[in-house]
Design a protein around this motif. Structure first.
Motif, short mmCIF file in Angstrom:
data_model
loop_
_atom_site.label_atom_id
_atom_site.label_comp_id
_atom_site.label_asym_id
_atom_site.label_seq_id
_atom_site.Cartn_x
_atom_site.Cartn_y
_atom_site.Cartn_z
N LEU A 1 -5.04 10.41 -1.69
CA LEU A 1 -3.86 10.63 -0.86
C LEU A 1 -3.92 9.90 0.48
O LEU A 1 -2.93 9.83 1.20
N HIS A 2 -5.06 9.34 0.82
CA HIS A 2 -5.20 8.67 2.12
C HIS A 2 -4.16 7.58 2.33
O HIS A 2 -3.64 7.43 3.43
N GLY A 3 -3.84 6.83 1.28
CA GLY A 3 -2.87 5.74 1.40
C GLY A 3 -1.45 6.22 1.65
O GLY A 3 -0.60 5.45 2.08
N ARG A 4 -1.18 7.49 1.39
CA ARG A 4 0.16 8.03 1.61
C ARG A 4 0.33 8.59 3.02
O ARG A 4 1.42 9.00 3.39
N ILE A 5 -0.75 8.60 3.79
CA ILE A 5 -0.68 9.04 5.19
C ILE A 5 -0.45 7.79 6.04
O ILE A 5 -1.33 6.95 6.18
#
Length: 160
Positions: free
Chosen positions: A61-65
């Protein structure tokens, strides 16, 4: 769609080990809605890095932050409220027309866009269900708008 989240709401849940609340519950919502992107509205942004703020989230999920709301310097005339921080982020990102919601414990700082706020001190199972419901209703409204401009019969030109 954007979700502006105060991560203190996600980490303050003591009984989050059922997976329904806290960060696990929020991540479950993110996994169910892959189009969501997150902007962190967290006081810790003033003294730590975006990498450290992302760290509690699952690696996929890091890329969606996308980042954090703006950091205002010591020379700022006054501290803007959370709603103003969000609106500043949207202006800076040239995303003023983006659809967005906020998860925050500062309900008193939302005025013009209070209907976009999911106010909570603790993100629990009820808040996860409420967020799913709001996202679902928004998706249905967008679908209804699109259907209203579609042709009634195959081959019929738009606008007839």
């Amino acid at each position: 769609m954007l979700i502006f989240v105060n991560t203190e709401c996600l980490t303050s849940l003591a009984d989050a080990d059922d997976g329904q609340g806290g960060l696990p519950g929020f991540e479950a919502v993110l996994q169910a809605w892959p189009q969501l992107r997150v902007v962190l509205a967290d006081e810790r942004r003033h003294w730590t890095t975006i990498d450290r703020l992302r760290a509690p989230f699952s690696a996929p999920l890091h890329g969606r932050i996308l980042g954090t709301t703006p950091i205002y310097g010591a020379l700022a005339q006054s501290r803007p409220g959370r709603e103003d921080e969000i609106l500043d982020w949207l202006r800076q990102a040239d995303a003023e027309d983006a659809d967005w919601l906020a998860i925050d414990d500062r309900a008193e700082e939302f005025h013009t866009h209070a209907q976009r706020l999911l106010a909570c001190r603790r993100f629990g199972a009820a808040e996860a269900a409420e967020l799913h419901g709001r996202l679902h209703r928004r998706a249905l409204r967008r679908e209804a708008v699109v259907r209203s401009i579609l042709p009634l019969r195959p081959g019929m030109p738009l606008g007839v």
